[in-house]
Design a protein around this motif. Sequence first.
Motif, short mmCIF file in Angstrom:
data_model
loop_
_atom_site.label_atom_id
_atom_site.label_comp_id
_atom_site.label_asym_id
_atom_site.label_seq_id
_atom_site.Cartn_x
_atom_site.Cartn_y
_atom_site.Cartn_z
N ASP A 1 -29.61 -4.43 54.14
CA ASP A 1 -30.73 -5.47 54.06
C ASP A 1 -30.31 -6.44 53.03
O ASP A 1 -31.01 -7.35 53.01
CB ASP A 1 -32.10 -4.77 54.04
N ASN A 2 -29.80 -5.97 52.09
CA ASN A 2 -29.41 -7.02 50.74
C ASN A 2 -27.95 -7.24 50.61
O ASN A 2 -27.42 -6.89 49.53
CB ASN A 2 -30.19 -6.20 49.69
N LYS A 3 -27.08 -7.63 51.63
CA LYS A 3 -25.74 -7.69 51.76
C LYS A 3 -25.25 -8.69 50.55
O LYS A 3 -24.46 -8.52 49.95
CB LYS A 3 -25.37 -8.33 52.90
N GLY A 4 -26.25 -9.70 50.33
CA GLY A 4 -26.02 -10.80 49.48
C GLY A 4 -25.90 -10.15 48.10
O GLY A 4 -24.68 -10.64 47.31
N ILE A 5 -26.25 -9.16 47.52
CA ILE A 5 -26.11 -8.79 46.35
C ILE A 5 -24.63 -8.26 46.24
O ILE A 5 -24.17 -8.08 44.90
CB ILE A 5 -27.21 -7.73 45.73
N LEU B 1 -15.75 -12.22 54.62
CA LEU B 1 -14.32 -12.28 54.77
C LEU B 1 -13.67 -12.23 53.61
O LEU B 1 -12.65 -11.31 53.18
CB LEU B 1 -13.79 -13.27 55.64
N TYR B 2 -13.81 -13.09 52.57
CA TYR B 2 -13.49 -12.91 51.24
C TYR B 2 -13.61 -11.84 50.63
O TYR B 2 -12.71 -10.89 50.05
CB TYR B 2 -14.04 -14.29 50.62
N THR B 3 -14.99 -11.29 50.84
CA THR B 3 -15.20 -10.22 49.92
C THR B 3 -14.47 -8.70 50.43
O THR B 3 -14.07 -7.81 49.76
CB THR B 3 -16.74 -10.05 49.61
N LYS C 1 -17.18 0.34 51.90
CA LYS C 1 -18.50 0.53 52.97
C LYS C 1 -19.34 -0.63 53.30
O LYS C 1 -19.87 -0.86 54.37
CB LYS C 1 -19.41 1.56 52.24
N MET C 2 -19.15 -1.47 52.21
CA MET C 2 -20.00 -2.87 52.60
C MET C 2 -19.23 -3.48 53.75
O MET C 2 -19.78 -4.28 54.65
CB MET C 2 -20.13 -3.80 51.49
#
Length: 672
Positions: free
Chosen positions: A27-31, A41-43, A180-181
């Motif tokens: 739910d909070n992928k941005g953090i 893709l970069y991360t 895992k993200m």
Amino acid sequence: MPKKPTNLNAKGDKNLTQKSPAEFFQDNKGIAGFENAGKSLYTTLREFIENALDAAEAIGTLPEIDIAVEEVSVSQYESLIGLKAHVRLDDELYADFESDKAKAKRLAQEAKKAAKAASAASKRGGGGKRDQAKCFYKITVKDNGKGMQHEDIPNMLGRVLSGTKYGVRQTRGKFGLGSKMALIWSKQTTGLPIRIRSALPNQSFISEYALDIDIEKNEPNIHKEAKLPNDDKWHGAELSVTIEGNWTTYRQYVLSYLRQLAIVTPYAQFRFRFVTSAATTSTAKDIDIVFRRRTDIMPALPTVTKHHPSAAKENMLLIKDLLSQTREKNLLNFLHKEFTCINKDHSSRLIQELGYGFDTDMHPSEVTDKQATRIQQLLADARFDDPDGSCLSPAGEYNLRLGIMKELGPEWIASFCAPALACGGHPLVVEACVSLGGREVKPGFNVFRFANRIPLLFEGGNDVVTRCVQRLNWNTYKIDKNNDKIGVFVSIVSTKIPFKGTSKEYIGDENNEIADAVDKAIKQCALQLRGKIVRAQVAKDRKARKKQLAKYIPDVARAVFAMLAAAADADEPPSKRARVGAALWKVDEKWETDVLERAREGEVSEAVLRAKLEEHVQRSDHEQALEFAMQNNKDGLSELMYLVPKTPEHEYLPEIRSGSCAFRFLKAAELR
Ligand SMILES: Nc1ncnc2c1ncn2[C@@H]1O[C@H](COP(=O)(O)OP(=O)(O)OP(=O)(O)O)[C@@H](O)[C@H]1O
């Protein structure tokens, strides 16, 4: 899809629910750096590459990392998820049937549309993906590292907040979250599992897995598990995920990241490939770059250390945790062994200071909660030496310089490594390089930030390094902040980098200790550069003066010779006027008679005079230069050169001097 609430208490509030860590991060992928397709893709690449580097360094192997981003067309993706598994018998039955002519026309139109969309996206910049078709990419990163135990792989890569890098040690990874993200993102956008191949050194088999994650339970969900023969004795890991991404808008970030990684890890070799989808007829956008290894010398491995006592300031629970986990049998040893910078004497003085109810023989398990709070207060207030930083592994001035020279080729470069300091109870070392000039370096500031040898590309404006660069008065160092091509490289290493957020993107400016250390390191570099700039200016002035003097040599030689020749012919010394003109006013008579005699005999000619004058100008120029350099040594006029010892034992020679330069041998410790 919103999750059905799990009622934790039958009698209580029906809305009371619990979330698994995997759900929270979904739910909070941005953090965690997964805010849009491009950034994800970069991360993903970043997380895989950093794990690969950690894994190779952990076994002291020079990292060799293969990175591939393969574009996956929508039809390839559909077949990957099994949608096109059925082989059509009669094509014409289907709505998407098209003749060869229609197909050629469609492909041409699609190519035109894709080019238009890409150019619109690059004009827009950032990560926007509005009105663009979805793009999928298969990302594969292969390393030659330590690999993973067969049984551990599902938990390591399929359970959020599980990893081997917790504890007080410098590593690139920390949270047990990154890969895992990537898996959660792939599950959400393509539904495809992560594929892993891995082998430990000397292991006879290769572990092969395909797995995804049960987000609700935060558990790995294994699709395939196998052990294959390892005939080539390979060791390492290969991770592969297929995700939605946006190459067009993040291409530049990925390439900058790799370039900066090559600067800070010149002992690693990276091969990066971008492969356009097989459905695209043109391969013009394909990339295949190798960032070659430039040195075989790796920084020493970071070691596990203990907490510095000042960690008690930040973490109220630390003492209680350590008291419950310790194997020590008395308080004296507890303080001495569980913390750095407390020897036995110091431990005994601290216990006395704790006062009533404490003694050195007290068993840690007897310490009450109230007493633990008293220990925490004392450790927070007491003064301790800074940690020595020996457990850390900074990039090293040699490696940083080498990387910068290799990637940017600047004209000048200066480096400095500040002594270790304690930050929130963790040792931290700041190293900096400042360069001037170079390839592809724009005028003004070019700030490169690294934390635990990871390049940081985002949130530059809020980062402590950028703020220090902006605060510094560069004029003092004779550097023009608007027109000079200034490269500022700051690498911070610590057992705990105080990142803002879990996406490890920047270090805030509010920690005064870090800000002071960064400021000092940059100033030291700027000071060295000022010395070089002053020296260059002096050299330039000297060259101009020498040129000016040299210009007059033929005229002077001619005039002096004419005067000597006239005097020699007339058999009498030159007149006072002629002496003044020829600057011979103070020569003694014997010398004068001698010279006239030699002029008569043809030994002193105009050519001889010219050669002697040229020699004199040259010699006094060298003498002045060396004199200036020796006098201004403190100002950074000496040039540091790094020699890599061939053996651990080597002797240092004393100073060696020649007419134009001097070498002074220093040990690394004497440079600080
Ligand atoms: N290429 C690899 N080789 C060996 N072990 C790996 C590799 N990739 C991941 N691992 C193992 O899996 C664990 C989990 O990795 P993950 O990327 O999820 O988190 P992390 O690297 O520990 O921390 P962070 O979230 O800060 O990146 C790692 O701690 C490591 O032990």
